[in-house]
Design an enzyme around this catalytic site. Structure first.
Site, PDB file in Angstrom:
ATOM      1  N   CYS A  90     -15.724  10.467   6.469  1.00  0.00           N
ATOM      2  CA  CYS A  90     -17.088  10.406   5.653  1.00  0.00           C
ATOM      3  C   CYS A  90     -17.492   8.848   5.206  1.00  0.00           C
ATOM      4  CB  CYS A  90     -16.801  11.107   4.498  1.00  0.00           C
ATOM      5  SG  CYS A  90     -15.371  10.952   3.718  1.00  0.00           S
ATOM      6  N   CYS A  91     -16.763   8.170   4.813  1.00  0.00           N
ATOM      7  CA  CYS A  91     -16.688   6.683   4.620  1.00  0.00           C
ATOM      8  C   CYS A  91     -15.970   5.783   5.198  1.00  0.00           C
ATOM      9  CB  CYS A  91     -16.747   6.617   3.059  1.00  0.00           C
ATOM     10  SG  CYS A  91     -17.320   7.944   1.934  1.00  0.00           S
TER      11      CYS A  91
ATOM     12  N   ASP B  26       0.472   2.014  -5.619  1.00  0.00           N
ATOM     13  CA  ASP B  26      -0.733   1.970  -5.266  1.00  0.00           C
ATOM     14  C   ASP B  26      -1.224   2.444  -4.071  1.00  0.00           C
ATOM     15  OD1 ASP B  26      -3.221   0.938  -4.867  1.00  0.00           O
ATOM     16  OD2 ASP B  26      -2.901  -0.975  -4.562  1.00  0.00           O
TER      17      ASP B  26
ATOM     18  N   ASP C 157       0.892   1.614  -0.531  1.00  0.00           N
ATOM     19  CA  ASP C 157       1.110   0.215  -0.316  1.00  0.00           C
ATOM     20  C   ASP C 157       2.077  -0.180  -0.941  1.00  0.00           C
ATOM     21  OD1 ASP C 157       0.583  -2.514  -0.141  1.00  0.00           O
ATOM     22  OD2 ASP C 157      -1.366  -2.700  -1.031  1.00  0.00           O
TER      23      ASP C 157
ATOM     24  N   GLU D 205       4.473 -10.460 -19.353  1.00  0.00           N
ATOM     25  CA  GLU D 205       3.122 -11.214 -18.737  1.00  0.00           C
ATOM     26  C   GLU D 205       2.001 -10.548 -18.836  1.00  0.00           C
ATOM     27  OE1 GLU D 205       3.598 -12.834 -14.936  1.00  0.00           O
ATOM     28  OE2 GLU D 205       1.671 -13.658 -14.823  1.00  0.00           O
TER      29      GLU D 205
ATOM     30  N   HIS E 266       5.432  -8.068  -9.518  1.00  0.00           N
ATOM     31  CA  HIS E 266       4.157  -7.845  -8.622  1.00  0.00           C
ATOM     32  C   HIS E 266       2.816  -7.535  -9.960  1.00  0.00           C
ATOM     33  CE1 HIS E 266       1.785  -6.936  -5.087  1.00  0.00           C
ATOM     34  NE2 HIS E 266       0.790  -6.781  -6.227  1.00  0.00           N
TER      35      HIS E 266
ATOM     36  N   SER F 147      -8.307   3.355  -9.800  1.00  0.00           N
ATOM     37  CA  SER F 147      -8.103   1.932  -9.720  1.00  0.00           C
ATOM     38  C   SER F 147      -9.767   1.272  -9.941  1.00  0.00           C
ATOM     39  CB  SER F 147      -7.571   1.477  -8.550  1.00  0.00           C
ATOM     40  OG  SER F 147      -8.776   1.895  -7.464  1.00  0.00           O
ATOM     41  N   GLY F 148     -10.677   2.195 -10.181  1.00  0.00           N
ATOM     42  CA  GLY F 148     -11.907   1.644 -10.537  1.00  0.00           C
ATOM     43  C   GLY F 148     -12.892   1.802  -9.104  1.00  0.00           C
TER      44      GLY F 148
ATOM     45  N   CYS G 131     -13.713  12.183   0.059  1.00  0.00           N
ATOM     46  CA  CYS G 131     -12.276  11.133   0.499  1.00  0.00           C
ATOM     47  C   CYS G 131     -11.423  11.520  -0.406  1.00  0.00           C
ATOM     48  CB  CYS G 131     -12.843   9.822   0.641  1.00  0.00           C
ATOM     49  SG  CYS G 131     -14.123   9.010   1.081  1.00  0.00           S
TER      50      CYS G 131
ATOM     51  N   ASP H 117      -4.412   3.316  -1.831  1.00  0.00           N
ATOM     52  CA  ASP H 117      -5.849   2.603  -1.524  1.00  0.00           C
ATOM     53  C   ASP H 117      -6.537   3.397  -0.153  1.00  0.00           C
ATOM     54  OD1 ASP H 117      -6.972  -0.405  -2.246  1.00  0.00           O
ATOM     55  OD2 ASP H 117      -7.968   0.806  -0.452  1.00  0.00           O
TER      56      ASP H 117
END
Lengths: 482, 415
Positions: free
Chosen positions: B122-123, B110, B315, B45, B324, B161-162, B132, B112
Site C-alpha cells: 500500500c505505501c 523500536d 530494529d 540523561e 541508546h 512514534s509519531g 499498513c 519501524d
C-alpha cells in the site's frame, strides 16, 4: 601388606585436609598468608603467559579445539594444576600458585574498562577449558561447593511443560533433569533458544549446566574487578607493588599484536578517485558488494558505511579523501544534509569526534558474527549472507573479468555449504589471481587463509606492485628479484 | 477528525505546546517510579534537538519543574531519554571518565514500518496508512505476549512514534538493570527475520537434529499460532502480496521443491488473487506429498513463510545498548506534527495513526474551549483530546509507583 598401605595412602589423599579442596575455583576468597615479593611476581607472570596465549588464539580466530590444546600445553608449562585423583604432594602448592596468580593479575587489570574486559574474557576461557577437562565427579563436587542459585524442576512441573521442554531441547529424552534459573544467568542459552522460558525463568537441561557455571564465573569476576578497582587507590602508597603491577598490565597489552588496527603505511596514500578502480581489481567480495551498492543507490545504510568506511581507512584513505569520496558517492544529498547526517559519522570513525577512538577495520570474524544484516542492509559477508543463487550470479558478474568461470562455482558453493566462508573467499582470491601465478592452495601467500578483508586487498595490491616492479613473487610468498 | 494536510509545527506552536500541554509531571513519575526525585530521574540523561538541528546531550534535572523550565527555554523540536548513569549527566565533565557509566535503563524496542517495505504493497518509505498498521498490530500482539509470558515483565508502555512506527518501554526493575550483553541475548532471542536484502529465506530458526530441521522452538511456535490469522487477513486479503509478479516470484523462492515451483510458475498470472495462489500452493503440496510423514519439510517451509511475512521486524540496535537514546513519549514528530501518544496494546487494531492529534489541532481545541482561567498546565490538558492519552501514562506510572511502595513496606517489615 604393601597393597593395603598403598590403599591407605590413597584414602588419605582423597580425604586429606587440603587447604584448597577443589581444583577448580571461583576465586571467591583471596589468599591471606604472607608471600614474598618474588613469588608475588612470578605467580603472576606465569599466569600471564597462559592468558596472553589465549588472547592471541582469539585474535587469530583459532577454533576452540585448537585453542584448548594450546592452552593446556601452556598451562602444563607455567601453571600446572593436577586433578583431584592425581597423587602428588604438590597439589596444594599448585592451587595456591593458581589462586595467587589470579588475584595479583586482578590488581593489575582492574584499572580500565578495556583491561577488565580482556582479562575477564581470557580468565573465563581458561576456566571453561579446565572445567571441560575435569572429571564428572570433580564437576559435581565443584557445583556443590559454590552456592549457585538454581532449583531442580520437580516431576509435576516437568510434565506440565513437557511439550515445550521437548520442543526447546529436541534431542532430550524423558529422563532429562532440568534446573530452573533466572534467564539472566544463562543469556547465551536464551540467545540460541536452547531453553524454555517462562515468567523470566529458564529451564536448563542438566547437560547445559556448565553454561550456568561459566556465566556465574564471569559475572562474579566482573563484579569483583569493579570492587578491586574502587579499592585500588588505597594501595597506591605501597611503592613496592606499584611498578610490578604496571609492568604486568603492559606485558598483557604488548603480548597482543594489534594487526590491522590502524592505517598501513604503504607509502603513497589512496585518493578518492582511485577507489573505483581499486574496488574492481583488488577488493574482496564483501567490499566490492558495498561499493557496487553505493554506486547504484548513492547511499549505504549505517553498518554498510561503517564496514566499508573503516576498510577504506585502513587501506590508506585519509580523512580528507574519505570525506571527498563519500560526498561524491552520496550524490543525491545536498551539502547541508550530508554535513549534518553523515560527516560526523565519518570523522568519528577516524577518531576525530566523540570518544576519539581509532577504530580498527572489521575482521572477517566480526563481519560474519556481529551486527547481522537486517532486511534491507547490504553489509555482511556475501558468502554467508547471500542466498546461493544470488551469490553465484554476483560472483560471476563481479569476477568473470578476472577469470572466474561458471566451472569454478560448484567448488566455491561446496565450501559455502560447509560454512567455510573464509575458505571460499580465499579460493576466489586464488582463482582471480591465477594470471599472477597464484595457484590453488597458495592462499594469500604460504597457504594462509583470509581472515580480514584488508589482508585480501593488500595481498592483491602487493602482487600487482611486484609485477609492476619487475619482481616475481614465488608461490611460497617469498619475493625474488628477477 | 482526520487532518489530511501535513502541518509542520512552528517554533511558536511548539513553545505553546510545552507551556500548556506537555505532561512533564506524568513523565517524571513514569521515569522516577516515586514522588520524591530519585537517581532514576536526577541521574537520567535527557538530550534535546533544537530548532536548528543542533543536538544537545547530557542534560539532567533535579525536579519536574526544572525539566519543564529548561524545555521551554530551549524550545526543542523533540527530546530523547537516555540511561541512568552513575553520576548526574550534567556533571559529566567534572567526574572521572571511568566513574560515568550507564547503569540502568528501560528496556526499549523500536518497530519501524520501513523494515516492511519489501512486503507491504500500500505505501513505502515514510508513508503509513491504516492498512499498513495491520503489520504493527500483529507485531505488537506477538511481542507483548512474548515479553509478558516468557520474560515475566509487567510494566510495558507502547508509544506511537509519531510517523511510521511504534516504541515499547519496559520499566520493570529487573528489565531496567539488564546489562548490554543480556539485552543483546534477549533481542536475539526475539529476532526471527534475518539476512540482508540479497537473502530470500530470512527465517532460519529451527534446530538442526541429525541433519534435518526440527520443529520450531516453543517461543516461536507460540508466535506462529498468533500469526496464522493475520497472515490470512493481511498478506493474502488486504495487502494481496502475491498478486503481482515480483510478489509471487519472491514467494516461490521460498519453496524447497523445484517441481512444485515449476508447476505453479506456469499456472500463475497477475489476475489470480493471493488467496487463490496460497490455496494452489497448499493443494500442490498435498498432491505431491500424500503422506503426512514425508510432508514435514514442506509444512516447515509453509510455517517459515508465515513467519517471514508477519513476524515482528525489530530494529535490534535500539534495544541492545543501555545508552541508546529514544524519543520521549508525548513529543511532537517534527515532520507530521503528530503527538507520540501511548497506545493500549489490547486496542491496537482500532488505533489509526491518521487520527492521532497534531500539535496544531490541540492548540486550536484549546482556543475554541473556554478562555483559560487559572493558566495551570493540568486544567488546559483537560480540555483537549490529549486527555485520554495522558491518563493512560498516568495510570501506567501509578502501577510502577505502587510496586516501589509495596517493596518499601515489605523491607520495613523485615526487621
Amino acid at each position: 601388606m604393601q597393597k593395603s598401605s598403598r590403599r591407605q595412602e590413597e584414602e588419605v589423599q582423597v580425604h586429606s585436609d587440603l587447604k584448597y579442596s577443589h581444583r577448580l575455583s571461583l576465586y571467591d576468597r583471596p589468599p591471606t598468608e604472607d608471600i614474598t615479593l618474588e613469588e608475588f611476581e612470578t605467580c603472576a607472570i606465569d599466569r600471564l603467559y597462559v592468558l596472553s596465549e589465549i588472547e592471541s588464539c582469539y585474535a587469530r580466530n583459532r577454533p576452540f579445539d585448537e585453542l584448548k590444546k594450546i592452552t593446556k600445553s601452556q598451562c602444563e608449562k607455567h601453571v600446572p594444576l593436577d586433578h583431584n585423583s592425581a597423587i602428588t604432594k604438590a597439589r596444594d602448592d599448585q592451587r595456591r600458585k593458581d589462586i595467587t596468580g589470579h588475584f595479583v593479575l586482578r590488581l593489575a587489570f582492574c584499572r580500565s574498562e578495556e583491561l577488565r574486559r580482556r582479562f575477564v574474557k581470557a580468565e573465563t576461557t581458561l576456566f571453561r577449558i579446565r572445567y571441560l577437562d575435569a572429571s564428572e565427579r570433580e564437576r559435581r563436587d565443584f557445583c556443590k561447593s559454590g552456592d549457585f542459585d538454581w532449583t531442580q524442576v520437580d516431576e509435576s512441573e516437568k510434565s506440565m511443560y513437557a511439550p515445550q521442554l521437548k520442543a526447546a531441547v529436541p534431542d532430550a529424552d524423558a529422563k532429562e533433569q532440568y534446573f530452573k534459573v533466572k534467564w539472566t544467568s544463562v543469556p547465551d542459552l536464551v540467545e540460541k533458544r536452547r531453553v524454555f522460558l517462562k515468567d523470566g525463568w529458564a529451564y536448563v537441561p542438566s547437560r547445559e549446566q556448565s553454561s550456568i557455571v561459566f556465566q556465574e564465573f564471569q559475572t562474579r569476576l566482573e563484579k569483583a574487578l569493579q570492587m578491586t578497582a574502587k579499592a585500588l587507590p588505597r594501595m597506591d602508597e605501597d611503592t613496592r607493588l606499584e611498578p610490578i603491577l604496571a609492568n604486568l598490565s603492559q606485558g598483557f597489552i604488548a603480548g597482543m599484536g594489534s594487526e590491522w588496527g590502524t592505517s598501513e603505511n604503504t607509502g603513497e596514500g589512496i585518493r578518492a578517485e582511485m577507489v573505483d578502480e581499486l574496488a574492481h581489481k583488488h577488493f574482496p567480495m564483501c567490499m566490492r558488494n558495498l561499493h557496487d551498492n553505493l554506486k547504484r543507490d548513492h547511499h549505504l545504510k549505517h553498518f554498510g558505511r561503517l564496514q566499508y568506511g573503516l576498510f577504506l581507512k585502513v587501506l590508506g584513505l585519509s580523512i580528507e579523501e574519505a570525506l571527498a569520496f563519500w560526498r561524491r558517492s552520496f550524490s543525491g544529498y545536498t551539502d547541508d544534509q550530508f554535513n549534518k547526517q553523515y560527516k560526523y559519522n565519518i570523522r568519528h570513525s577516524y577518531g576525530l569526534e566523540g570518544r576519539r577512538a581509532n577504530y580498527p577495520a572489521k575482521s572477517c570474524q566480526q563481519i560474519l558474527m556481529n551486527d547481522q544484516p537486517g532486511a534491507s542492509d547490504s553489509h555482511g559477508c556475501p558468502y554467508r549472507h547471500f542466498s546461493p543463487n544470488n551469490l553465484q550470479t554476483a560472483l560471476l558478474s563481479m569476477y568473470s573479468p578476472q577469470g572466474l568461470t561458471e566451472a569454478d562455482l560448484p567448488e566455491i558453493m561446496n565450501m559455502v555449504r560447509a560454512e567455510a566462508y573464509h575458505v571460499a573467499c580465499t579460493r576466489v582470491y586464488e582463482i582471480t589471481h591465477a594470471t599472477q601465478n597464484v595457484r590453488k592452495g597458495d592462499g594469500i601467500g604460504s597457504g594462509e587463509t583470509i581472515t580480514h578483508p584488508n589482508q585480501y586487498a593488500r595481498a592483491s595490491m602487493a602482487l600487482e606492485h611486484a609485477a609492476a616492479d619487475g619482481v616475481k613473487v614465488e608461490a611460497d610468498g617469498d619475493i625474488v628479484m628477477s | 477528525m482526520p487532518s489530511a494536510e501535513i502541518e509542520t509545527p512552528t517554533p511558536e506552536l511548539m513553545l505553546a505546546f510545552y507551556r500548556r500541554l506537555y505532561p512533564f509531571k506524568s513523565i517524571f513519575k513514569w521515569l522516577n517510579h516515586e514522588h520524591t526525585p530519585s537517581r532514576l530521574f536526577t541521574h537520567r540523561e535527557i538530550s534535546f534537538t533544537l530548532q536548528n538541528d543542533v543536538y544537545l546531550r547530557y542534560h539532567s534535572f533535579t525536579t519536574a519543574d526544572e525539566f519543564k523550565k529548561q524545555t521551554c527555554t530551549l524550545n526543542p523540536t523533540r527530546f530523547e531519554i537516555g540511561p541512568v548513569y552513575t553520576a548526574r549527566p550534567r556533571d559529566k565533565k567534572t567526574v572521572r571518565p571511568g566513574a560515568f557509566t550507564p547503569v540502568q535503563r528501560e528496556l526499549v524496542f523500536d518497530i519501524d514500518m520501513t523494515d516492511y517495505d519489501g512486503i507491504r504493497t500500500c505505501c513505502s518509505g515514510a508513508d503509513i496508512c491504516k492498512r499498513c498498521w495491520g503489520f504493527i498490530g500483529a507485531a505488537v500482539r506477538v511481542l507483548d505476549s512474548a515479553i509478558r509470558q516468557q520474560f515475566g515483565y509487567k510494566h510495558l508502555l507502547w508509544v506511537y512514534s509519531g510517523r511510521r512506527g511504534i516504541h515499547l518501554w519496559i520499566s520493570d526493575r529487573e528489565a531496567m538493570a539488564l546489562t548490554d550483553d543480556q539485552r543483546r541475548s534477549l533481542v536475539n532471542f526475539l529476532t526471527v527475520i534475518q539476512g540482508g536484502k540479497e537473502m530470500h529465506k530470512k527465517v532460519n530458526v529451527r534446530p538442526i537434529i541429525k541433519g534435518s530441521s526440527a520443529d520450531l522452538p516453543p517461543s516461536i511456535r507460540q508466535a506462529l499460532d498468533q500469526l496464522v490469522q493475520p497472515f490470512e487477513d493481511l498478506i493474502l486479503l488486504d495487502q494481496d502480496c502475491f498478486r503481482r509478479e515480483e510478489g509471487w516470484k519472491e514467494l516461490l523462492q521460498l519453496i524447497p521443491d523445484s517441481k512444485i515451483v515449476e508447476k505453479l510458475e506456469r499456472k500463475w498470472t497477475d489476475d489470480r488473487s493471493s488467496d487463490d495462489k496460497w490455496a494452489d500452493l497448499k493443494d500442490e503440496i498435498k498432491a505431491s506429498y500424500p503422506s503426512k510423514a514425508t510432508r514435514a519439510p514442506m509444512t516447515h517451509a509453509i510455517e517459515d513463510i508465515v513467519l517471514q511475512y508477519t513476524y515482528p521486524r525489530i530494529d535490534a540496535e535500539v534495544s541492545k545498548h543501555r545508552n541508546h537514546l529514544l524519543k520521549a513519549p508525548f513529543c511532537v514528530h517534527p515532520k507530521t506534527g503528530r503527538i507520540c501518544v501511548p497506545i493500549d496494546p489490547e486496542a491496537i487494531d482500532e488505533f489509526d495513526p491518521e487520527l492521532v492529534p497534531t500539535v496544531g489541532q490541540l492548540l486550536r481545541e484549546l482556543d475554541a474551549a473556554a478562555p483559560e482561567t487559572t493558566g495551570e498546565e493540568h486544567s488546559d490538558r483537560e480540555r483537549t483530546s490529549l486527555k485520554p492519552y495522558v491518563e493512560m501514562l498516568e495510570k501506567h506510572a501509578l502501577g510502577l509507583m505502587s510496586v516501589v511502595r509495596r517493596d518499601r513496606i515489605a523491607n520495613d517489615m523485615t526487621w
